[in-house]
Design an enzyme around this catalytic site. Structure first.
Site, PDB file in Angstrom:
ATOM      1  N   ASP A 124      -6.067  -6.531  -6.825  1.00 20.39           N
ATOM      2  CA  ASP A 124      -5.740  -7.328  -5.635  1.00 20.39           C
ATOM      3  C   ASP A 124      -6.882  -8.285  -5.332  1.00 20.39           C
ATOM      4  O   ASP A 124      -7.608  -8.128  -4.348  1.00 20.39           O
ATOM      5  CB  ASP A 124      -5.481  -6.383  -4.445  1.00 20.39           C
ATOM      6  CG  ASP A 124      -5.012  -7.139  -3.210  1.00 20.39           C
ATOM      7  OD1 ASP A 124      -4.520  -8.275  -3.360  1.00 20.39           O
ATOM      8  OD2 ASP A 124      -5.141  -6.589  -2.093  1.00 20.39           O
ATOM      9  N   CYS A 129      -2.768 -13.861  -4.270  1.00 25.34           N
ATOM     10  CA  CYS A 129      -2.522 -14.380  -2.920  1.00 25.34           C
ATOM     11  C   CYS A 129      -2.783 -15.883  -2.865  1.00 25.34           C
ATOM     12  O   CYS A 129      -2.940 -16.457  -1.792  1.00 25.34           O
ATOM     13  CB  CYS A 129      -3.363 -13.636  -1.888  1.00 25.34           C
ATOM     14  SG  CYS A 129      -5.121 -13.793  -2.157  1.00 25.34           S
ATOM     15  N   ARG A 157       0.844  -1.198   0.000  1.00 28.68           N
ATOM     16  CA  ARG A 157       0.000   0.000   0.000  1.00 28.68           C
ATOM     17  C   ARG A 157       0.882   1.251   0.000  1.00 28.68           C
ATOM     18  O   ARG A 157       0.617   2.215  -0.711  1.00 28.68           O
ATOM     19  CB  ARG A 157      -0.915   0.001   1.232  1.00 28.68           C
ATOM     20  CG  ARG A 157      -2.143  -0.882   1.076  1.00 28.68           C
ATOM     21  CD  ARG A 157      -3.147  -0.637   2.188  1.00 28.68           C
ATOM     22  NE  ARG A 157      -2.759  -1.255   3.450  1.00 28.68           N
ATOM     23  CZ  ARG A 157      -3.098  -2.493   3.826  1.00 28.68           C
ATOM     24  NH1 ARG A 157      -3.830  -3.246   3.026  1.00 28.68           N
ATOM     25  NH2 ARG A 157      -2.730  -2.974   4.997  1.00 28.68           N
TER      26      ARG A 157
HETATM   27  N1  SAH Z   1      -6.667  -4.500  -1.551  1.00 25.89           N
HETATM   28  C1  SAH Z   1      -7.424  -4.723  -0.346  1.00 25.89           C
HETATM   29  C2  SAH Z   1      -7.745  -6.194  -0.119  1.00 25.89           C
HETATM   30  C3  SAH Z   1      -8.546  -6.859  -1.226  1.00 25.89           C
HETATM   31  S1  SAH Z   1      -9.293  -8.351  -0.729  1.00 25.89           S
HETATM   32  C4  SAH Z   1      -6.691  -4.113   0.839  1.00 25.89           C
HETATM   33  O1  SAH Z   1      -5.510  -3.725   0.712  1.00 25.89           O
HETATM   34  O2  SAH Z   1      -7.272  -3.996   1.900  1.00 25.89           O
HETATM   35  C5  SAH Z   1     -10.258  -8.822  -2.080  1.00 25.89           C
HETATM   36  C6  SAH Z   1     -11.585  -8.084  -2.244  1.00 25.89           C
HETATM   37  O3  SAH Z   1     -12.164  -8.500  -3.460  1.00 25.89           O
HETATM   38  C7  SAH Z   1     -12.634  -8.332  -1.186  1.00 25.89           C
HETATM   39  O4  SAH Z   1     -13.028  -7.109  -0.634  1.00 25.89           O
HETATM   40  C8  SAH Z   1     -13.826  -8.974  -1.938  1.00 25.89           C
HETATM   41  O5  SAH Z   1     -15.081  -8.486  -1.478  1.00 25.89           O
HETATM   42  C9  SAH Z   1     -13.583  -8.521  -3.328  1.00 25.89           C
HETATM   43  N2  SAH Z   1     -14.069  -9.375  -4.428  1.00 25.89           N
HETATM   44  C10 SAH Z   1     -14.023 -10.717  -4.540  1.00 25.89           C
HETATM   45  N3  SAH Z   1     -14.433 -11.113  -5.770  1.00 25.89           N
HETATM   46  C11 SAH Z   1     -14.768  -9.987  -6.452  1.00 25.89           C
HETATM   47  C12 SAH Z   1     -15.259  -9.735  -7.770  1.00 25.89           C
HETATM   48  N4  SAH Z   1     -15.454 -10.712  -8.631  1.00 25.89           N
HETATM   49  N5  SAH Z   1     -15.484  -8.456  -8.106  1.00 25.89           N
HETATM   50  C13 SAH Z   1     -15.266  -7.446  -7.235  1.00 25.89           C
HETATM   51  N6  SAH Z   1     -14.779  -7.630  -5.993  1.00 25.89           N
HETATM   52  C14 SAH Z   1     -14.554  -8.887  -5.604  1.00 25.89           C
END
Ligand code: SAH
Length: 406
Positions: A310, A350, A216
């Site tokens: 992510d 991940c 980040r």
């Molecule tokens: N970058 C964030 C963490 C991301 S975790 C940080 O630094 O805090 C992954 C996220 O993707 C979750 O919030 C989940 O709700 C979302 N997600 C999962 N599948 C998805 C999709 N197909 N489209 C949009 N969001 C999705």
């Protein structure tokens, strides 16, 4: 009552001697004794020579989780206190994590990689959030909680053992206050001077993606010294609670658009953006499926200066790698197409089952198909409070690439 002895097949001794902490059921030639689930067992070779000790779980394919390779080490309370102290000492100088930043939220104990298979302890301000991922830890939960109180004097300890992997251990989900006060509905944390509200009861993992802290800072701060920052538009795909967005907004970019499929996550993202003093326009918080939203932007001819991808874990196991690869390729291909020349793609996986090497190949094939050129500017990984024991490469799961696109 003497400890049960698990005798290992000759052709499976190598991994144990190399201190890998997992003993699979197929490696065990014979079990002498009748250990209860969670009990400690001694592991020997066919001649009876001592190899290691660990906790037994007849319900799991990983039959034994090894904790010591020293015969003279007794696994009493002092042993666990020592393991915990070592893990904690590796994180602190208070609120500094390996001199790479300041935060009052970080991982204190990273399971296998800290020599305590199955135990995760995360700090959020004055609270600790723990996950017991294995039966051996679930059985020792109370002792470990007492030791954490003794070592860290938290306001409270909250348990978030509601993860799917517990099923493989024959464990039901468990959540709730273990010690001290219940945490507030939202805990406010400080990460490198940014403030975030964390829902440790309902949030993902233990509430926040602590493993992305360094990334980040690296990516979010990218436009900080850019004189054209105020013209830059950032797409924060899979935004969760706005972690990357808050950093990027601090670089005074024009706009950060957050996309997530979870309305709750986006609502908290909005509060986090506001908490840090930035504007929250409705258009910057898009509830939707990233796969579709990227196509929508393509059709609309929208372009970005930076895209952050992510996504959640696409491959839960090695068997899912192929499907996962298709998913990663799809979003990366779309993202490459949406970037202005000179723009940046920060892309992550991940999935432990997707190696860094494979991930790079997937991103490579995406850029080829997108008909763009790209350079890797940085290889990214999980933050140093999520260390990986050299004996346990499986502990390294987060990989990312920062690419410049032409
Ligand atoms: N970058 C964030 C963490 C991301 S975790 C940080 O630094 O805090 C992954 C996220 O993707 C979750 O919030 C989940 O709700 C979302 N997600 C999962 N599948 C998805 C999709 N197909 N489209 C949009 N969001 C999705």
């Amino acid at each position: 009552m003497s400890e049960a002895v698990a005798v290992i097949h000759d052709n499976r001794l190598r991994a144990i001697r190399r201190r890998h902490p997992w003993v699979f059921s197929g490696a065990i030639m014979r079990l002498d004794g009748d250990p209860a689930p969670g009990d400690l067992v001694t592991v020997t070779d066919g001649t009876g020579e001592f190899l290691a000790r660990g906790y037994w779980n007849p319900h799991s394919d990983i039959r034994i989780r090894l904790v010591t390779w020293r015969e003279d080490e007794s696994l009493d309370e002092a042993f666990w206190r020592d393991r915990l102290s070592r893990a904690i000492a590796g994180r602190h100088v208070e609120n500094r994590i390996h001199e790479l930043g300041t935060a009052n939220a970080y991982r204190l104990v990273n399971a296998e990689s800290d020599g305590i298979p199955g135990l995760v302890v995360d700090r959020y301000g004055d609270w600790l959030v723990v996950q017991a991922l294995t039966l051996g830890i679930a059985e020792r939960k109370d002792m470990l909680a007492d030791l954490l109180v003794e070592l860290l004097s938290p306001a409270g300890i909250y348990e978030r053992s509601d993860v799917d992997v517990r099923q493989k251990e024959g464990l039901a989900p468990e959540t709730g206050v273990l010690r001290g006060e219940a945490p507030p509905e939202l805990i406010e944390i400080d990460e490198n001077g940014r403030r975030f509200l964390v829902d440790v009861r309902q949030g993902h993992k233990t509430g926040f993606y602590l493993d992305q802290r360094e990334n980040r800072a690296i990516i979010g701060d990218w436009f900080r010294s850019d004189e054209r920052a105020s013209q830059r538009t950032v797409l924060n795909a899979f935004a969760y609670t706005g972690g990357f967005a808050v950093y990027a907004l601090g670089s005074l970019v024009k706009r950060v658009i957050n996309v997530d499929s979870s309305a709750e996550a986006l609502a908290l993202a909005r509060r986090n953006v506001a908490l840090n003093g930035y504007r929250t326009d409705d258009d910057d918080f898009v509830e939707g499926d990233v796969f579709q939203v990227l196509r929508y932007y393509r059709d609309a001819g929208q372009q970005f200066d930076m895209i952050i991808l992510d996504p959640p874990k696409f491959a839960q196991s090695p068997r899912q790698v192929e499907n996962a690869a298709r998913g990663y390729k799809d979003i990366n291909l779309m993202a490459f197409r949406l970037l202005r020349p000179g723009g940046l793609l920060a892309t992550f996986s991940c999935s432990g089952a997707v190696t860094a090497d494979l991930f790079q190949k997937i991103v490579f094939s995406a850029v080829l198909d997108a008909g763009r050129e790209a350079q890797i500017i940085r290889w990214l990984a999980q933050a140093p409070d999520h260390p990986v024991a050299l004996t346990f490469p499986e502990g390294g799961y987060l990989k990312g690439l920062l690419c410049r696109v032409w």
